[in-house]
Design a protein around this motif. Structure first.
Motif, short mmCIF file in Angstrom:
data_model
loop_
_atom_site.label_atom_id
_atom_site.label_comp_id
_atom_site.label_asym_id
_atom_site.label_seq_id
_atom_site.Cartn_x
_atom_site.Cartn_y
_atom_site.Cartn_z
N ASP A 255 5.68 -11.77 -9.37
CA ASP A 255 5.77 -10.79 -10.46
C ASP A 255 4.97 -9.53 -10.14
O ASP A 255 5.34 -8.42 -10.56
N ALA A 256 3.85 -9.68 -9.40
CA ALA A 256 3.06 -8.51 -9.05
C ALA A 256 3.85 -7.59 -8.11
O ALA A 256 3.82 -6.37 -8.24
N LEU B 31 5.04 -3.67 -8.98
CA LEU B 31 4.72 -2.52 -8.15
C LEU B 31 6.00 -1.81 -7.71
O LEU B 31 6.04 -0.57 -7.68
N CYS B 32 7.04 -2.55 -7.38
CA CYS B 32 8.32 -1.93 -7.05
C CYS B 32 8.86 -1.12 -8.22
O CYS B 32 9.40 -0.02 -8.05
N ARG B 33 8.71 -1.66 -9.42
CA ARG B 33 9.19 -0.95 -10.61
C ARG B 33 8.43 0.36 -10.81
O ARG B 33 9.03 1.41 -11.07
N GLU C 168 13.83 -3.90 -5.18
CA GLU C 168 12.97 -5.06 -4.94
C GLU C 168 13.31 -5.82 -3.66
O GLU C 168 12.47 -6.56 -3.14
N GLY C 169 14.54 -5.67 -3.15
CA GLY C 169 15.03 -6.56 -2.10
C GLY C 169 14.12 -6.70 -0.90
O GLY C 169 13.72 -7.80 -0.52
N ARG C 170 13.75 -5.59 -0.27
CA ARG C 170 12.96 -5.67 0.97
C ARG C 170 11.57 -6.24 0.72
O ARG C 170 11.10 -7.10 1.45
N CYS C 171 10.90 -5.77 -0.33
CA CYS C 171 9.54 -6.25 -0.60
C CYS C 171 9.53 -7.73 -0.96
O CYS C 171 8.62 -8.47 -0.57
N LEU C 172 10.53 -8.19 -1.71
CA LEU C 172 10.59 -9.61 -2.05
C LEU C 172 10.88 -10.45 -0.81
O LEU C 172 10.41 -11.58 -0.70
N ALA C 173 11.65 -9.89 0.12
CA ALA C 173 11.88 -10.62 1.38
C ALA C 173 10.58 -10.76 2.17
O ALA C 173 10.27 -11.83 2.70
N ARG D 122 0.84 -1.21 0.00
CA ARG D 122 0.00 0.00 0.00
C ARG D 122 0.87 1.25 0.00
O ARG D 122 0.55 2.25 -0.65
N ASP D 123 1.97 1.19 0.71
CA ASP D 123 2.90 2.32 0.74
C ASP D 123 3.47 2.58 -0.65
O ASP D 123 3.57 3.73 -1.10
N LEU D 124 3.81 1.51 -1.36
CA LEU D 124 4.34 1.67 -2.72
C LEU D 124 3.28 2.22 -3.66
O LEU D 124 3.55 3.09 -4.49
N ARG D 125 2.04 1.72 -3.54
CA ARG D 125 0.97 2.23 -4.41
C ARG D 125 0.72 3.72 -4.18
O ARG D 125 0.55 4.49 -5.13
N ALA D 126 0.74 4.12 -2.90
CA ALA D 126 0.54 5.54 -2.59
C ALA D 126 1.65 6.38 -3.21
O ALA D 126 1.41 7.50 -3.68
#
Length: 314
Positions: A55-56, A60-62, A68-73, A18-22
């Motif tokens: 992939d989703a 979103l990270c892109r 990507e590191g933290r979100c993929l973890a 949600r933070d990334l989307r914002a």
């Protein structure tokens, strides 16, 4: 399949998404248009009702220009919990204790298996009888010693196993009947005890608020972060170069961090924390590596030494 109540693992992942989307400024419809996933799918992912595909998360990270590191973890942890791969294996301790108890019981019962004394044979010729009685006594003594040695070995083995199991556990196990300790599930410091310490090491960086974001002239991304649970604020940067420096100040207490190597440049770099309270104005200043550009932008300002921006603790 979805689950109505998100687990803590999925809740953390959903909060990060949600933070990334914002940060992207996109609506659910906008996300669906720019990715291969539908609006309803994104609603489930961002509410923690289901775990998104890998992939989703990467898409979103892109869109948010986020490493990507933290979100993929976070995704890996949530996906493991969702699929059941994170279920703990049954502890081996009961089996070992049962086996030890069985060996102890078997050893305790061993004397009962010794044959009853055989009625004495007719007295043999003189000279041979004493030797026969001595042999019998020696055999009985040998059996008793063997049984005693077996019992001692079992007891010593049981003690050794018990010590191994006790000493091999983490310290918090001493209160296993109570709820998990704060150090295991929450922040490891609060208020003044956090001053000058790393927010990730102290677990204050779990679910913080973003007070303000800023993109520098060199393309580095900056954020002011705050944790009301810990009562602290800090700044972080990524997309940086070796030599870039970030300083955060609140109530005159400066804390700074510098990108020292390639590993830092490819990851988040955090300033130490400084204590804050509601209403505190937190200021961050970015100073690029020598030779880098530094120009104030419309939502930030230049203090002659770098690019600065502010946020207020809510």
């Amino acid at each position: 399949m979805t689950r109505t109540t998100p687990s803590p693992e999925r809740a953390r992942l959903a909060a990060s998404l949600r933070d990334l989307r914002a940060r992207t400024g996109l609506s659910m419809v906008g996300l669906a248009e720019r990715t291969a996933f539908s609006k309803s799918s994104w609603e489930r992912y961002l509410n923690g009702k289901s775990v998104p595909p890998r992939d989703a998360v990467r898409e979103l990270c892109r869109l948010a220009s986020e490493p990507e590191g933290r979100c993929l973890a976070l995704w890996e942890i949530a996906e493991s919990e969702w699929s059941g791969r994170a279920a703990p294996a049954p502890a081996p301790a009961p089996a070992r204790r049962t086996e030890t108890a069985q060996r102890t019981d078997a050893a305790a019962e061993a004397p009962s298996t010794v044959p009853e004394p055989v009625p004495p044979e007719p007295v043999p010729p003189e000279g041979s009888a004493p030797a026969s009685r001595d042999d019998t006594r020696a055999g009985n003594r040998g059996a008793a010693v063997a049984v005693l040695a077996s019992v001692c070995a079992v007891v010593v083995g049981g003690v050794a196993i018990t010590l191994f199991l006790v000493l091999g556990q983490d310290a918090p196990r001493s209160s296993s009947s109570a709820s998990p300790s704060a150090s295991a599930t929450g922040p490891r410091c609060r208020g003044a005890a956090c001053e000058g310490r790393n927010p990730m090491d102290m677990k204050c960086g779990v679910g913080p608020q973003t007070l303000a974001s800023y993109r520098t002239a060199s393309g580095a991304m900056l954020e002011l972060r705050d944790s009301r649970t810990c009562g602290t604020s800090w700044a972080r940067m990524w997309g940086t170069r070796i030599g870039d420096r970030l300083e955060v100040t609140a109530d005159g207490r400066p804390r700074s961090a510098e990108v020292e190597n390639k590993a830092d440049a490819a990851a988040y770099v955090y300033t130490p924390m400084t204590t804050t309270r509601s209403g505190t104005v937190v200021r961050a200043c970015f100073r690029p590596a020598p030779g880098g550009e530094s120009h104030g932008q419309s939502h930030g300002q230049s203090d002659g030494k770098g690019e600065c921006f502010e946020g207020r603790v809510r």
